[in-house]
Design a protein around this motif. Sequence first.
Motif, PDB file in Angstrom:
ATOM      1  N   THR A   1      67.838  36.642  75.075  1.00 57.35           N
ATOM      2  CA  THR A   1      66.602  36.591  76.323  1.00 57.35           C
ATOM      3  C   THR A   1      66.919  37.369  77.355  1.00 57.35           C
ATOM      4  O   THR A   1      68.052  37.926  77.625  1.00 57.35           O
ATOM      5  N   LEU A   2      65.988  37.604  78.280  1.00 55.47           N
ATOM      6  CA  LEU A   2      66.194  38.280  79.446  1.00 55.47           C
ATOM      7  C   LEU A   2      67.251  37.590  80.310  1.00 55.47           C
ATOM      8  O   LEU A   2      67.975  38.425  81.218  1.00 55.47           O
ATOM      9  N   MET A   3      67.450  36.189  80.314  1.00 52.66           N
ATOM     10  CA  MET A   3      68.660  35.569  81.273  1.00 52.66           C
ATOM     11  C   MET A   3      70.062  36.109  80.635  1.00 52.66           C
ATOM     12  O   MET A   3      71.065  36.400  81.163  1.00 52.66           O
ATOM     13  N   GLN A   4      69.987  36.166  79.223  1.00 53.53           N
ATOM     14  CA  GLN A   4      71.383  36.554  78.570  1.00 53.53           C
ATOM     15  C   GLN A   4      71.671  38.118  79.025  1.00 53.53           C
ATOM     16  O   GLN A   4      72.927  38.382  79.454  1.00 53.53           O
ATOM     17  N   LYS A   5      70.726  38.768  78.950  1.00 53.01           N
ATOM     18  CA  LYS A   5      71.025  40.423  79.268  1.00 53.01           C
ATOM     19  C   LYS A   5      71.205  40.436  80.884  1.00 53.01           C
ATOM     20  O   LYS A   5      72.201  41.294  81.308  1.00 53.01           O
ATOM     21  N   ALA A   6      70.530  39.329  81.794  1.00 55.08           N
ATOM     22  CA  ALA A   6      70.837  39.413  83.258  1.00 55.08           C
ATOM     23  C   ALA A   6      72.323  39.029  83.526  1.00 55.08           C
ATOM     24  O   ALA A   6      73.095  39.328  84.174  1.00 55.08           O
TER      25      ALA A   6
ATOM     26  N   GLY B   1      70.519  30.082  86.245  1.00 57.75           N
ATOM     27  CA  GLY B   1      70.527  30.199  85.004  1.00 57.75           C
ATOM     28  C   GLY B   1      71.360  31.682  84.592  1.00 57.75           C
ATOM     29  O   GLY B   1      72.287  31.749  83.795  1.00 57.75           O
ATOM     30  N   ASP B   2      71.024  32.593  85.172  1.00 57.38           N
ATOM     31  CA  ASP B   2      71.664  33.893  85.151  1.00 57.38           C
ATOM     32  C   ASP B   2      73.021  33.877  85.549  1.00 57.38           C
ATOM     33  O   ASP B   2      74.063  34.565  84.999  1.00 57.38           O
ATOM     34  N   ALA B   3      73.497  32.965  86.584  1.00 53.27           N
ATOM     35  CA  ALA B   3      74.813  32.883  87.046  1.00 53.27           C
ATOM     36  C   ALA B   3      75.691  32.029  85.985  1.00 53.27           C
ATOM     37  O   ALA B   3      76.673  32.540  85.639  1.00 53.27           O
ATOM     38  N   TYR B   4      75.139  31.151  85.381  1.00 49.56           N
ATOM     39  CA  TYR B   4      75.835  30.446  84.347  1.00 49.56           C
ATOM     40  C   TYR B   4      76.181  31.468  82.951  1.00 49.56           C
ATOM     41  O   TYR B   4      77.100  31.408  82.472  1.00 49.56           O
ATOM     42  N   GLU B   5      75.119  32.187  82.778  1.00 46.58           N
ATOM     43  CA  GLU B   5      75.274  33.199  81.820  1.00 46.58           C
ATOM     44  C   GLU B   5      76.444  34.200  82.264  1.00 46.58           C
ATOM     45  O   GLU B   5      77.205  34.636  81.319  1.00 46.58           O
TER      46      GLU B   5
ATOM     47  N   PRO C   1      64.483  25.917  79.777  1.00 45.50           N
ATOM     48  CA  PRO C   1      65.269  25.902  78.766  1.00 45.50           C
ATOM     49  C   PRO C   1      66.309  27.014  78.512  1.00 45.50           C
ATOM     50  O   PRO C   1      67.294  26.625  77.953  1.00 45.50           O
ATOM     51  N   ASP C   2      65.992  28.036  78.838  1.00 46.71           N
ATOM     52  CA  ASP C   2      66.939  29.260  79.045  1.00 46.71           C
ATOM     53  C   ASP C   2      68.215  29.052  79.824  1.00 46.71           C
ATOM     54  O   ASP C   2      69.397  29.137  79.680  1.00 46.71           O
ATOM     55  N   ALA C   3      67.878  28.313  81.135  1.00 46.70           N
ATOM     56  CA  ALA C   3      68.877  27.879  82.021  1.00 46.70           C
ATOM     57  C   ALA C   3      69.827  27.014  81.489  1.00 46.70           C
ATOM     58  O   ALA C   3      71.131  26.910  81.472  1.00 46.70           O
ATOM     59  N   GLN C   4      69.176  25.912  80.838  1.00 44.73           N
ATOM     60  CA  GLN C   4      70.091  24.799  80.366  1.00 44.73           C
ATOM     61  C   GLN C   4      70.721  25.458  79.127  1.00 44.73           C
ATOM     62  O   GLN C   4      72.041  24.946  79.239  1.00 44.73           O
ATOM     63  N   ALA C   5      70.297  26.202  78.426  1.00 43.48           N
ATOM     64  CA  ALA C   5      71.257  26.842  77.336  1.00 43.48           C
ATOM     65  C   ALA C   5      72.245  27.714  77.735  1.00 43.48           C
ATOM     66  O   ALA C   5      73.475  27.456  77.387  1.00 43.48           O
ATOM     67  N   ALA C   6      72.097  28.493  78.878  1.00 47.86           N
ATOM     68  CA  ALA C   6      72.932  29.043  79.751  1.00 47.86           C
ATOM     69  C   ALA C   6      74.104  28.088  80.032  1.00 47.86           C
ATOM     70  O   ALA C   6      75.387  28.488  80.048  1.00 47.86           O
ATOM     71  N   LEU C   7      73.857  27.153  80.620  1.00 46.83           N
ATOM     72  CA  LEU C   7      74.751  26.240  81.305  1.00 46.83           C
ATOM     73  C   LEU C   7      75.676  25.449  80.118  1.00 46.83           C
ATOM     74  O   LEU C   7      76.903  25.603  80.269  1.00 46.83           O
TER      75      LEU C   7
ATOM     76  N   ALA D   1      56.595  38.217  82.648  1.00 43.42           N
ATOM     77  CA  ALA D   1      55.973  37.485  81.720  1.00 43.42           C
ATOM     78  C   ALA D   1      55.490  38.276  80.607  1.00 43.42           C
ATOM     79  O   ALA D   1      55.634  37.659  79.357  1.00 43.42           O
ATOM     80  N   ARG D   2      54.927  39.555  80.654  1.00 44.80           N
ATOM     81  CA  ARG D   2      54.777  40.324  79.617  1.00 44.80           C
ATOM     82  C   ARG D   2      56.027  40.834  78.487  1.00 44.80           C
ATOM     83  O   ARG D   2      55.908  40.763  77.584  1.00 44.80           O
ATOM     84  N   ALA D   3      57.323  40.921  79.533  1.00 39.52           N
ATOM     85  CA  ALA D   3      58.475  41.051  78.731  1.00 39.52           C
ATOM     86  C   ALA D   3      58.946  39.763  77.864  1.00 39.52           C
ATOM     87  O   ALA D   3      59.355  39.541  76.723  1.00 39.52           O
ATOM     88  N   LEU D   4      58.484  38.526  78.457  1.00 37.37           N
ATOM     89  CA  LEU D   4      59.027  37.245  77.916  1.00 37.37           C
ATOM     90  C   LEU D   4      58.286  37.089  76.654  1.00 37.37           C
ATOM     91  O   LEU D   4      58.679  36.401  75.759  1.00 37.37           O
ATOM     92  N   ALA D   5      56.962  37.564  76.494  1.00 36.85           N
ATOM     93  CA  ALA D   5      56.075  37.440  75.481  1.00 36.85           C
ATOM     94  C   ALA D   5      56.549  38.352  74.250  1.00 36.85           C
ATOM     95  O   ALA D   5      56.351  38.034  73.180  1.00 36.85           O
ATOM     96  N   HIS D   6      57.356  39.357  74.485  1.00 43.69           N
ATOM     97  CA  HIS D   6      57.814  40.228  73.395  1.00 43.69           C
ATOM     98  C   HIS D   6      59.191  40.059  73.435  1.00 43.69           C
ATOM     99  O   HIS D   6      59.720  40.909  72.778  1.00 43.69           O
ATOM    100  N   GLN D   7      59.930  39.264  74.020  1.00 41.17           N
ATOM    101  CA  GLN D   7      61.474  39.529  74.038  1.00 41.17           C
ATOM    102  C   GLN D   7      62.017  39.020  72.534  1.00 41.17           C
ATOM    103  O   GLN D   7      61.575  38.296  71.611  1.00 41.17           O
ATOM    104  N   SER D   8      63.153  39.657  72.484  1.00 44.06           N
ATOM    105  CA  SER D   8      63.992  39.450  71.125  1.00 44.06           C
ATOM    106  C   SER D   8      64.729  38.242  71.163  1.00 44.06           C
ATOM    107  O   SER D   8      64.737  37.220  72.009  1.00 44.06           O
ATOM    108  N   GLU D   9      65.590  38.013  70.350  1.00 43.18           N
ATOM    109  CA  GLU D   9      66.374  36.655  70.233  1.00 43.18           C
ATOM    110  C   GLU D   9      67.584  36.735  71.416  1.00 43.18           C
ATOM    111  O   GLU D   9      67.960  35.593  71.880  1.00 43.18           O
TER     112      GLU D   9
END
Length: 514
Positions: free
Chosen positions: A33-38, A68-72, A97-103, A23-31
């Motif tokens: 996303t954590l899901m993209q990195k995963a 979402g991580d799997a789709y990414e 939303p992040d998982a939808q974008a990954a899909l 939650a802390r990281a998501l509040a400060h994440q860059s363009e």
Amino acid sequence: MSCGVFAGEARLYNVEQIREIEARALAHQSEITLMQKAGLATAGLAAKICVNTQYPILILAGPGNNGGDAYEAGYQLSRQGFKAVCLMCGAFEKYSPDAQAALQRARNAGLEFADLHTLLNTRSQNWSLIIDGLFGIGLKRAPEADIARLINFMNRLASEKAIPVLAIDVPSGLNADTGQPVSHDSVLIQASHTITFISNKPGLHTGSGKDYAGKITVNTLDISDDFFPECRSHLNERTSLLRILKPRKQNSHKGSFGDVIVLGGAKGMAGAAILAARAAQYAGAGRIYCSMLAEAPAYDSLHPEIMFRQAGEISLAEATVVIGPGLGTSNTAHALLRSAIQTAQALVIDADALNLIAADSKLQALLHDRSTPCMLTPHPLEAARLLNKSVAEIQNKRLHATLELARKFNAVVILKGSGSIICDADGKLYINTTGNPALASGGTGDVLAGAAGALLAQLSNSMDAARIATWVHGHAADVLVKNGTGPIGLTASELLPQIRLHINQLAYQTSAGA
């Protein structure tokens, strides 16, 4: 795109803590996303594992962010030229939303999508790799119906065709905190590899976790250390044990390394006490006494260095006492245990001594009130007796049970088993990284208790002694099995020379045996 580093990570955080860090990281994440990195990290490891590219990679994508991580990952693998097929096990509208974008990225990249029922009825299909993105750390109940069938099908297929399986974050169906199935009837993915994110998880290293997680890779997703709380749980690894034991000075004598008294060996169980005494010898104690309830032998023909006494004929006040191996539960045993708790300079309590304590609240109170070093080495059944719980309750909450024992008895506790847990009364906890099924045989617990007593005599620090004893005990078995001895039929006595070797390597900080 950065995706953090693939590295071992000794820190352990539970699911609640991981959620807070995330939650802390998501509040400060860059363009990015954590899901993209995963996804990028998963794809990178998948590419290394997938040595046979003759067949496509199968990606199992569940209904949550693990999906979402799997789709990414599928999107990244497609970009890298891998043929990947995805099984979608969640409804698009229920994804974040992040998982939808990954899909959507995966679809745009031309990722092929499979049908569940077709897949379950196509046993001839082969895959280069199966990626498990069904469920992550948030799973609360057992996979059901078609998903349970899918997990069982994939486990059989992977086993029959020797297909590697990469789990995302945690093998689906495994509780990331406890190392047990999320429910008693849960099916679990059998992974050959697990890539886990943000931090390592306790459940990957204890209980059933060691059977299902395979080789573990930790990726922090570039999350700053500033977002991590103080860590009280770690892996018990070799690097953290170096320099605790010091090289011995030339100007030393046998009195420099402590006296150990092994107290046990009732009629018919003398071997347990002798094994513990031999282990204390190999683990470096200066002098070893074996105090027997049964008639004491004149000497140990294999190790005449050990001195034998009848129980009650030797003072316990100036020694580290290992009590329990072969002790029995007689009135004499009870009296000796009471005396040891009251007078021993330092104490390691094992086997029957633990059972006597479990049955006597007065002994429990005496033990709690001790002010000098004390260590308990229960297996799950002994722990269950000490806490008046079932074995299932202990195994389902191994970390919590170890902490409860440590606080109840004001001692350092080693809860033995797959991923033995070491904990003190202040809540500092370690999960051991060594050991294998070769240790599931009679006498190995006696060896651990004796080695722990010898190390406690040398170090006077219960936690350090427990950590080193547990690690070298397991590592000795690992090396023996690696070299062709066991796991079936390995005997407790065979551990002793290896224990000596690895204690010396730790003390003299060599790189051998790492």
